[in-house]
Design an enzyme around this catalytic site. Structure first.
Site, mmCIF file in Angstrom:
data_model
loop_
_atom_site.group_PDB
_atom_site.id
_atom_site.type_symbol
_atom_site.label_atom_id
_atom_site.label_comp_id
_atom_site.label_asym_id
_atom_site.label_seq_id
_atom_site.Cartn_x
_atom_site.Cartn_y
_atom_site.Cartn_z
ATOM 1 N N TYR A 63 24.826 77.208 -142.383
ATOM 2 C CA TYR A 63 23.620 77.856 -141.886
ATOM 3 C C TYR A 63 22.690 76.745 -141.401
ATOM 4 C CZ TYR A 63 25.245 82.216 -144.042
ATOM 5 O OH TYR A 63 25.965 83.334 -144.386
HETATM 6 C C1 LIG Z 1 27.110 85.920 -136.071
HETATM 7 C C2 LIG Z 1 27.426 84.881 -137.122
HETATM 8 C C3 LIG Z 1 28.020 85.279 -138.306
HETATM 9 C C4 LIG Z 1 28.336 84.334 -139.287
HETATM 10 N N1 LIG Z 1 28.898 84.766 -140.454
HETATM 11 C C5 LIG Z 1 29.220 83.854 -141.397
HETATM 12 C C6 LIG Z 1 29.828 84.259 -142.615
HETATM 13 O O1 LIG Z 1 30.074 85.437 -142.851
HETATM 14 N N2 LIG Z 1 30.135 83.310 -143.529
HETATM 15 C C7 LIG Z 1 29.875 81.991 -143.296
HETATM 16 O O2 LIG Z 1 30.208 81.165 -144.152
HETATM 17 N N3 LIG Z 1 29.288 81.587 -142.166
HETATM 18 C C8 LIG Z 1 28.956 82.477 -141.216
HETATM 19 N N4 LIG Z 1 28.362 82.048 -140.061
HETATM 20 C C9 LIG Z 1 28.098 80.623 -139.877
HETATM 21 C C10 LIG Z 1 29.334 79.925 -139.364
HETATM 22 O O3 LIG Z 1 30.232 79.720 -140.438
HETATM 23 C C11 LIG Z 1 28.970 78.554 -138.783
HETATM 24 O O4 LIG Z 1 28.047 78.704 -137.740
HETATM 25 C C12 LIG Z 1 30.222 77.819 -138.297
HETATM 26 O O5 LIG Z 1 29.953 76.443 -138.236
HETATM 27 C C13 LIG Z 1 30.648 78.341 -136.942
HETATM 28 O O6 LIG Z 1 31.822 77.738 -136.496
HETATM 29 P P1 LIG Z 1 32.172 77.843 -134.935
HETATM 30 O O7 LIG Z 1 33.409 77.096 -134.687
HETATM 31 O O8 LIG Z 1 32.084 79.251 -134.501
HETATM 32 O O9 LIG Z 1 30.878 77.133 -134.289
HETATM 33 P P2 LIG Z 1 30.674 75.840 -133.379
HETATM 34 O O10 LIG Z 1 29.250 75.951 -132.946
HETATM 35 O O11 LIG Z 1 31.699 75.740 -132.338
HETATM 36 O O12 LIG Z 1 30.870 74.647 -134.389
HETATM 37 C C14 LIG Z 1 29.999 74.382 -135.469
HETATM 38 C C15 LIG Z 1 30.035 72.880 -135.759
HETATM 39 O O13 LIG Z 1 31.369 72.457 -136.039
HETATM 40 C C16 LIG Z 1 31.817 71.514 -135.052
HETATM 41 N N5 LIG Z 1 33.207 71.831 -134.745
HETATM 42 C C17 LIG Z 1 33.689 72.988 -134.222
HETATM 43 N N6 LIG Z 1 35.027 72.915 -134.086
HETATM 44 C C18 LIG Z 1 35.403 71.699 -134.535
HETATM 45 C C19 LIG Z 1 36.664 71.044 -134.646
HETATM 46 N N7 LIG Z 1 37.784 71.634 -134.277
HETATM 47 N N8 LIG Z 1 36.690 69.786 -135.143
HETATM 48 C C20 LIG Z 1 35.551 69.168 -135.532
HETATM 49 N N9 LIG Z 1 34.331 69.756 -135.453
HETATM 50 C C21 LIG Z 1 34.258 71.004 -134.964
HETATM 51 C C22 LIG Z 1 30.881 71.688 -133.879
HETATM 52 O O14 LIG Z 1 30.753 70.521 -133.106
HETATM 53 C C23 LIG Z 1 29.576 72.041 -134.582
HETATM 54 O O15 LIG Z 1 28.965 70.877 -135.074
HETATM 55 C C24 LIG Z 1 28.040 82.974 -139.070
HETATM 56 C C25 LIG Z 1 27.434 82.595 -137.880
HETATM 57 C C26 LIG Z 1 27.115 83.536 -136.908
HETATM 58 C C27 LIG Z 1 26.430 83.099 -135.643
#
Ligand SMILES: Cc1cc2nc3c(=O)[nH]c(=O)nc-3n(C[C@H](O)[C@H](O)[C@H](O)COP(=O)(O)OP(=O)(O)OC[C@H]3O[C@@H](n4cnc5c(N)ncnc54)[C@H](O)[C@@H]3O)c2cc1C
Ligand SMILES: *[C@@H]1O[C@H](CO)[C@@H](O)[C@H](O)[C@H]1NC(C)=O
Ligand SMILES: *[C@@H]1O[C@H](CO)[C@@H](O)[C@H](O)[C@H]1NC(C)=O
Ligand SMILES: *[C@@H]1O[C@H](CO)[C@@H](O)[C@H](O)[C@H]1NC(C)=O
Ligand SMILES: *[C@@H]1O[C@H](CO)[C@@H](O)[C@H](O)[C@H]1NC(C)=O
Ligand SMILES: *[C@@H]1O[C@H](CO)[C@@H](O)[C@H](O)[C@H]1NC(C)=O
Ligand SMILES: *[C@@H]1O[C@H](CO)[C@@H](O)[C@H](O)[C@H]1NC(C)=O
Length: 533
Positions: free
Chosen positions: A473
């Site tokens: 978060y």
């Molecule tokens: C609508 C919504 C619902 C959510 N629900 C939950 C929930 O139920 N439970 C929970 O725990 N969290 C929840 N989250 C939070 C979510 O877990 C985090 O935002 C998570 O980091 C998202 O991962 P992403 O790959 O989608 O995001 P991104 O924005 O792509 O990545 C997040 C971070 O990780 C890095 N990253 C991404 N992929 C890689 C990779 N392959 N290698 C290295 N670094 C990488 C990115 O650079 C960035 O710093 C929610 C968020 C949203 C917006």
């Protein structure tokens, strides 16, 4: 050890070295990409602003409209690798032409850190590396890092009804960031976090070398399971263990308004929710609704629950441990685990499972700002009433707080097992959220000010010294200077110990060993000891 440190210090480069001019970077970087050996295997797909698809590729994975503005800095290019060799090429060209890199998985970062940066940068967008392979007999799955938790759920649910995986609620969340920061959902009290069940991973390191668990070593393997994304390398795939669930599980949502004694019942929930049997998870969502009598706004608490068992055993359990909620048999819905995923994601439970594969969220995208807190002792009803007063402010479009109970399995896993440290002693976690649609500075400031004021108000009632937070978060406010980044170890430690407690120092050591020049970084990535020397 001293020798090693001295060597690292010699290698160190300052955090903010001067970048070459963006235009020169751009051309050289693209030339480098298209002439790299990897490009001979298969074409490296990328999008520059001159490409008509650039806006749609960029915007597709922006999940917070706060960062979908013309003022938000844009990447010089978006690279969408099809293979690991494309990732290696992008890293190598990034070094050569000093173009800053941001990795994007599902794009859900709350502060947009995967697609916004304050210096010239490119996005390595993993959207096309998204396949999931489930092995039911072995109870494992390999998930490429551009995949979503919805795709994982879909692949599990179409092959078996008795295996599950404990990740988040919203299917569009990417495993790239989610697993990198912990990742939790409604079976957290039974199974712990998504990251607790990672058993192998593939990662491209700063030198472009590809590793698995054995070759990266246990320190790095530890760090990537919760130490935050974009810090230690680019994860290309995760291997996870799947967990057994009964053929049928039970879900319910029971709502109480303030007039229906929501405050008293939440107070009772605070005493019992982290002590229920592990199979039972009841979270509370606090928001605003209209009374049916006279259409004035009132506070509403939705008790939203997953029970890993049948309704006939849940009912007596609730009557014994939480009669105040007044749950009745007709409130309970029995379904398979995969259909419970649909239920919590907001889909009708008889929807085709394919909806879980969609990378487009069910509800429209909005602006939002969020924060997190950990609660160790119940707060008073008076304190809860202060929350309601803030939720009822009519000039705030859509405020919401989610209380998620811990305990159960979460209390049994040691704090240092993975970097995610919030275990025994946590009663529940609060997620504070505010959504708004009105455009413009004034509306943004009003809503962001609201959540900051709420956070200030809650200070006496939540964890202290440090005031803990959940790295997934992401909240730039928890740093020492409200989101302006950090320029010293003292400043980084401010948010570091809030997200990671005692694990922060070990994360710094691992980072120093694997990426001493701080190549992989963002406004809140763990820095190496060699930064700023
Ligand atoms: C609508 C919504 C619902 C959510 N629900 C939950 C929930 O139920 N439970 C929970 O725990 N969290 C929840 N989250 C939070 C979510 O877990 C985090 O935002 C998570 O980091 C998202 O991962 P992403 O790959 O989608 O995001 P991104 O924005 O792509 O990545 C997040 C971070 O990780 C890095 N990253 C991404 N992929 C890689 C990779 N392959 N290698 C290295 N670094 C990488 C990115 O650079 C960035 O710093 C929610 C968020 C949203 C917006
Ligand atoms: C790709 O292959 C061609 C033909 O074999 C060769 O001339 C070129 O140098 C190769 N490019 C790279 C980047 O390896
Ligand atoms: C993001 O911004 C662009 C450009 O202003 C706009 O066309 C698009 O609709 C926005 N995205 C969403 C989901 O509102
Ligand atoms: C993903 O790959 C497919 C097939 O190669 C291609 O058609 C599509 O344009 C790619 N998507 C992006 C965003 O690059
Ligand atoms: C699961 O629930 C369905 C519908 O309630 C029921 O028909 C079925 O018998 C249940 N299965 C088990 C194993 O209890
Ligand atoms: C509200 O709920 C609490 C907890 O169950 C209970 O002690 C109290 O008597 C209830 N108040 C009213 C007015 O029903
Ligand atoms: C509206 O009804 C609620 C009870 O449902 C009551 O508490 C409130 O005072 C009423 N407001 C007005 C303006 O009548």
């Amino acid at each position: 050890m001293n020798f090693l440190l001295a060597l690292l210090l010699m290698l160190a480069v300052p955090w903010s070295g001067s970048d070459a001019s963006p235009a020169a970077n751009h051309d050289n970087f693209l030339h480098c990409l298209s002439t790299s050996p990897a490009a001979n295997v298969s074409k490296i797909v990328f999008y520059t602003p001159a490409n008509p698809s650039y806006p749609s590729v960029l915007q597709f994975s922006i999940h917070n409209l706060r960062f979908n503005t013309s003022a938000a800095p844009k990447p010089i290019v978006i690279v969408t690798p099809q293979t690991t060799s494309h990732i290696q090429a992008a890293i190598s060209c990034s070094h050569k032409h000093r173009l800053h890199l941001r990795v994007r998985g599902g794009g859900h970062d709350y502060e947009g850190l995967s697609y916004v940066a304050s210096r010239p940068f490119f996005i390595l967008d993993l959207i096309n590396l998204s396949s999931v392979k489930v092995d039911v007999a072995a109870r494992t799955a390999w998930i490429q890092a551009g995949g979503t938790i919805g795709e994982l759920y879909y692949q599990i649910g179409t092959q078996t009804t008795t295996l599950a995986f404990p990740a988040g609620v919203c299917p569009t969340v990417g495993v790239g960031g989610h697993f990198s920061g912990g990742g939790y959902g409604l079976s957290l009290r039974k199974f712990g976090l998504a990251a607790d069940h990672i058993v192998d991973a593939h990662l491209v390191d700063v030198k472009g070398k590809v590793h698995n668990r054995a070759s990266m070593g246990e320190d790095l393997f530890w760090a990537i399971r919760g130490g935050g994304g974009n810090t230690f390398g680019v994860v290309t795939a995760w291997k996870v263990n799947l967990l057994p669930v009964p053929e049928n599980v039970t879900v319910f949502t029971v709502t109480k308004t303030i007039q229906q004694n929501a405050t008293g019942i939440i107070n009772r929930w605070q005493q019992v929710a982290d002590r229920f049997p592990d199979d039972l998870f009841i979270r509370v969502i606090l928001d605003r609704t209209e009374t049916t009598t006279n259409s004035t706004a009132t506070g509403r608490a939705s008790f939203n629950s997953l029970y890993l068992g049948q309704a006939q055993s849940l009912l007596p359990l609730l009557q014994r441990d939480f009669p105040e909620l007044g749950v009745e048999r007709e409130d309970l819905i029995e379904l398979t685990w995969i259909r419970s995923i649909l239920y919590f994601a907001g889909y009708p439970t008889d929807s085709p499972l394919e909806v879980l594969r969609s990378q487009v969220p069910l509800t429209r995208k909005r602006n939002f700002k969020a924060k997190s807190d950990y609660v160790t002792e119940p707060m008073s009803e008076r304190a809860l009433e202060g929350i309601w007063r803030r939720i009822l402010r009519p000039d705030i479009e859509d405020p919401e707080l989610i209380f998620s109970p811990y305990g159960g399995r979460m209390s049994e896993i040691p704090e240092s097992s993975i970097p995610f440290p919030h275990r025994a002693g946590t009663r529940y976690k609060i997620q504070h959220l505010v959504y708004w649609e009105r455009e413009g500075r004034e509306a943004t400031d009003r809503h962001v000010d609201w959540i900051r004021e709420l956070y200030g108000y809650l200070a006496p009632h939540v964890s202290k010294n440090p005031r803990l937070a959940y790295v997934n978060y992401r909240d730039l406010d928890v740093g020492s200077n409200n989101g302006a980044g950090f320029t010293s170890h003292e400043e980084a430690r401010v948010w570091g110990v809030k997200y990671f407690k005692g694990n922060y120092e070990r994360l710094v050591r691992v980072k120093t060993a694997v990426d001493p020049r701080n190549f992989f970084r963002n406004e809140q990535s763990v820095p190496p000891l060699t930064a700023w020397k």
